[in-house]
Write a protein that holds these residues in place. Structure first.
Motif, PDB file in Angstrom:
ATOM      1  N   ILE A 164       0.827  -1.210   0.000  1.00  0.00           N
ATOM      2  CA  ILE A 164       0.000   0.000   0.000  1.00  0.00           C
ATOM      3  C   ILE A 164       0.862   1.261   0.000  1.00  0.00           C
ATOM      4  CG2 ILE A 164      -0.225   0.256   2.500  1.00  0.00           C
ATOM      5  CD1 ILE A 164      -3.183   0.986   2.024  1.00  0.00           C
ATOM      6  N   LEU A 165       2.100   1.153   0.490  1.00  0.00           N
ATOM      7  CA  LEU A 165       3.001   2.314   0.559  1.00  0.00           C
ATOM      8  C   LEU A 165       3.472   2.751  -0.825  1.00  0.00           C
ATOM      9  CD1 LEU A 165       5.128   1.232   3.664  1.00  0.00           C
ATOM     10  CD2 LEU A 165       3.239   2.890   3.599  1.00  0.00           C
ATOM     11  N   LYS A 166       3.445   1.850  -1.788  1.00  0.00           N
ATOM     12  CA  LYS A 166       3.900   2.161  -3.146  1.00  0.00           C
ATOM     13  C   LYS A 166       2.779   2.061  -4.184  1.00  0.00           C
ATOM     14  CE  LYS A 166       8.675   0.744  -2.342  1.00  0.00           C
ATOM     15  NZ  LYS A 166       9.189   2.131  -2.356  1.00  0.00           N
ATOM     16  N   ALA A 167       1.567   1.738  -3.724  1.00  0.00           N
ATOM     17  CA  ALA A 167       0.450   1.586  -4.655  1.00  0.00           C
ATOM     18  C   ALA A 167       0.051   2.944  -5.235  1.00  0.00           C
ATOM     19  CB  ALA A 167      -0.740   0.966  -3.940  1.00  0.00           C
ATOM     20  N   PRO A 168      -0.424   3.001  -6.485  1.00  0.00           N
ATOM     21  CA  PRO A 168      -0.848   4.274  -7.094  1.00  0.00           C
ATOM     22  C   PRO A 168      -2.052   4.898  -6.398  1.00  0.00           C
ATOM     23  CG  PRO A 168      -1.467   2.420  -8.487  1.00  0.00           C
ATOM     24  CD  PRO A 168      -0.598   1.866  -7.410  1.00  0.00           C
ATOM     25  N   ALA A 169      -2.845   4.055  -5.708  1.00  0.00           N
ATOM     26  CA  ALA A 169      -4.014   4.556  -4.973  1.00  0.00           C
ATOM     27  C   ALA A 169      -4.378   3.537  -3.897  1.00  0.00           C
ATOM     28  CB  ALA A 169      -5.189   4.795  -5.925  1.00  0.00           C
ATOM     29  N   THR A 170      -5.114   4.013  -2.911  1.00  0.00           N
ATOM     30  CA  THR A 170      -5.474   3.108  -1.808  1.00  0.00           C
ATOM     31  C   THR A 170      -6.569   2.117  -2.193  1.00  0.00           C
ATOM     32  OG1 THR A 170      -6.945   4.869  -1.015  1.00  0.00           O
ATOM     33  CG2 THR A 170      -4.785   4.672   0.035  1.00  0.00           C
ATOM     34  N   ASN A 171      -7.091   2.242  -3.387  1.00  0.00           N
ATOM     35  CA  ASN A 171      -8.061   1.247  -3.846  1.00  0.00           C
ATOM     36  C   ASN A 171      -7.431   0.226  -4.785  1.00  0.00           C
ATOM     37  OD1 ASN A 171      -7.647   2.895  -6.016  1.00  0.00           O
ATOM     38  ND2 ASN A 171      -9.830   3.193  -6.500  1.00  0.00           N
ATOM     39  N   ALA A 172      -6.105   0.344  -4.993  1.00  0.00           N
ATOM     40  CA  ALA A 172      -5.402  -0.539  -5.939  1.00  0.00           C
ATOM     41  C   ALA A 172      -4.882  -1.786  -5.220  1.00  0.00           C
ATOM     42  CB  ALA A 172      -4.259   0.222  -6.603  1.00  0.00           C
ATOM     43  N   VAL A 173      -5.787  -2.571  -4.703  1.00  0.00           N
ATOM     44  CA  VAL A 173      -5.404  -3.808  -4.008  1.00  0.00           C
ATOM     45  C   VAL A 173      -4.891  -4.815  -5.040  1.00  0.00           C
ATOM     46  CG1 VAL A 173      -6.208  -5.686  -2.527  1.00  0.00           C
ATOM     47  CG2 VAL A 173      -7.171  -3.383  -2.264  1.00  0.00           C
ATOM     48  N   PRO A 174      -3.685  -5.381  -4.873  1.00  0.00           N
ATOM     49  CA  PRO A 174      -3.142  -6.336  -5.848  1.00  0.00           C
ATOM     50  C   PRO A 174      -4.069  -7.529  -6.058  1.00  0.00           C
ATOM     51  CG  PRO A 174      -1.436  -5.651  -4.307  1.00  0.00           C
ATOM     52  CD  PRO A 174      -2.730  -5.114  -3.779  1.00  0.00           C
ATOM     53  N   ALA A 175      -4.128  -8.003  -7.273  1.00  0.00           N
ATOM     54  CA  ALA A 175      -4.997  -9.137  -7.609  1.00  0.00           C
ATOM     55  C   ALA A 175      -4.633 -10.361  -6.781  1.00  0.00           C
ATOM     56  CB  ALA A 175      -4.867  -9.448  -9.094  1.00  0.00           C
ATOM     57  N   GLY A 176      -5.653 -11.038  -6.308  1.00  0.00           N
ATOM     58  CA  GLY A 176      -5.448 -12.270  -5.548  1.00  0.00           C
ATOM     59  C   GLY A 176      -5.201 -12.077  -4.068  1.00  0.00           C
ATOM     60  N   THR A 177      -5.075 -10.830  -3.615  1.00  0.00           N
ATOM     61  CA  THR A 177      -4.817 -10.591  -2.196  1.00  0.00           C
ATOM     62  C   THR A 177      -6.030 -10.040  -1.457  1.00  0.00           C
ATOM     63  OG1 THR A 177      -3.991  -8.348  -2.587  1.00  0.00           O
ATOM     64  CG2 THR A 177      -2.383 -10.140  -2.685  1.00  0.00           C
ATOM     65  N   GLY A 178      -7.051  -9.576  -2.192  1.00  0.00           N
ATOM     66  CA  GLY A 178      -8.240  -9.018  -1.556  1.00  0.00           C
ATOM     67  C   GLY A 178      -9.136 -10.092  -0.964  1.00  0.00           C
ATOM     68  N   LEU A 179      -9.906  -9.702   0.038  1.00  0.00           N
ATOM     69  CA  LEU A 179     -10.813 -10.641   0.718  1.00  0.00           C
ATOM     70  C   LEU A 179     -12.182 -10.660   0.061  1.00  0.00           C
ATOM     71  CD1 LEU A 179     -11.416 -12.495   3.254  1.00  0.00           C
ATOM     72  CD2 LEU A 179     -12.359 -10.427   4.298  1.00  0.00           C
ATOM     73  N   ASP A 180     -12.642 -11.853  -0.277  1.00  0.00           N
ATOM     74  CA  ASP A 180     -14.038 -12.048  -0.660  1.00  0.00           C
ATOM     75  C   ASP A 180     -14.838 -12.090   0.639  1.00  0.00           C
ATOM     76  OD1 ASP A 180     -16.537 -12.927  -1.421  1.00  0.00           O
ATOM     77  OD2 ASP A 180     -15.803 -14.540  -2.704  1.00  0.00           O
ATOM     78  N   VAL A 181     -15.770 -11.158   0.820  1.00  0.00           N
ATOM     79  CA  VAL A 181     -16.472 -11.038   2.100  1.00  0.00           C
ATOM     80  C   VAL A 181     -17.348 -12.249   2.412  1.00  0.00           C
ATOM     81  CG1 VAL A 181     -16.403  -8.525   2.144  1.00  0.00           C
ATOM     82  CG2 VAL A 181     -18.305  -9.693   0.993  1.00  0.00           C
ATOM     83  N   ALA A 182     -17.508 -13.162   1.461  1.00  0.00           N
ATOM     84  CA  ALA A 182     -18.250 -14.395   1.737  1.00  0.00           C
ATOM     85  C   ALA A 182     -17.357 -15.466   2.363  1.00  0.00           C
ATOM     86  CB  ALA A 182     -18.874 -14.924   0.445  1.00  0.00           C
ATOM     87  N   THR A 183     -16.053 -15.189   2.442  1.00  0.00           N
ATOM     88  CA  THR A 183     -15.089 -16.160   2.977  1.00  0.00           C
ATOM     89  C   THR A 183     -15.047 -16.099   4.503  1.00  0.00           C
ATOM     90  OG1 THR A 183     -13.715 -15.907   1.003  1.00  0.00           O
ATOM     91  CG2 THR A 183     -12.675 -16.889   2.944  1.00  0.00           C
TER      92      THR A 183
END
Length: 259
Positions: free
Chosen positions: A118-137
């Motif tokens: 997140i410290l080097k991401a272009p924006a705080t919504n740019a979560v890398p693919a495959g690392t975000g949480l599916d809220v159904a999990t």
């Protein structure tokens, strides 16, 4: 010369006594010899029988070490048996069953990474693919990490239980994509950049999965999973914005009540 044994003379006397008794039972001397002979025969028979019984006892219990004092045979056999079965022998010779080694519990998530993406991401919504949480999990733990985005440093972290972790997910799950009650700011691009953000690192069966939280700057605030955006509301914030993870305030938090 061989030592004189008085009992050796009894053989002929026994024979003579029995013969005399056969010839005449009225002789007092003959009757006395006969009685003495019978008494000694009974005594020797008892001695022989006692010796035989002692031998049988020794054989039955497995060896002469149970009869002789100071024998170490039982201790050595016990130690050998204990070694074969995995037990331990105490100083007194008693066998103590070896205690089972407890299994290692699952490791909880380690501390927040100092160099988070997140410290080097272009924006705080740019979560890398495959690392975000599916809220159904289902989740079993939560580590909240608060970062200074401009100073590229970790401001604070807080560990939460499985119950709280699931409550946070359940509070985010029904949120709309935007909180219409929050003000819309118009500001220069430089001022629009957020100064800090929080990364929620959830423990799941598939590993660590994250939700990034934006609440500063002039960009659209909210909860980001990389595949979905949820608006910024107080219900989830008040569950994890505690201790070193709680900000002092921000443009959007100052306008949001109840967090």
């Amino acid at each position: 010369m061989p030592e004189h044994d008085p009992e050796q003379e009894l053989g002929p006397k026994f024979t003579s006594a029995f013969q005399s008794h056969a010839d005449s039972t009225e002789s007092p001397r003959a009757l006395g010899l006969v009685a003495e002979a019978r008494r000694r025969v009974r005594r020797r028979r008892q001695a022989v029988m006692s010796g035989a019984a002692a031998v049988l006892v020794v054989v039955a219990i497995g060896g002469v070490w149970n009869v002789l004092p100071g024998s170490s045979g039982s201790n050595s056999e016990t130690a050998s048996s204990a070694g074969d079965s995995g037990g331990k022998v105490t100083s007194g010779g008693a066998v103590r069953t070896q205690e089972a080694v407890p299994t290692q519990p699952p490791f909880a998530p380690t501390g927040c990474p100092a160099a988070h993406p997140i410290l080097k991401a272009p924006a705080t919504n740019a979560v890398p693919a495959g690392t975000g949480l599916d809220v159904a999990t289902p989740v079993s733990g939560l580590l909240a990490c608060r970062y200074d985005l401009k100073g590229s440093s970790l401001l604070g972290q807080q560990q939460f239980s499985a119950a709280v972790a699931q409550q946070v997910v359940d509070a985010i799950k029904p949120l709309p994509e935007m909180n219409s009650a929050l003000p819309v700011f118009k500001c220069a691009p430089q001022a629009a950049q957020p100064s800090e953000a929080i990364v929620l690192r959830f423990t799941t069966a598939a590993g660590i999965r994250e939700i990034w939280v934006e609440y500063t700057g002039c960009n659209t605030p909210g909860f980001f999973t990389g595949s979905h955006t949820y608006g910024l509301f107080a219900a989830p914030l008040k569950l994890f914005m505690t201790g070193p993870v709680r900000p002092s305030g921000s443009t959007y938090l100052d306008a949001l009540k109840g967090w």
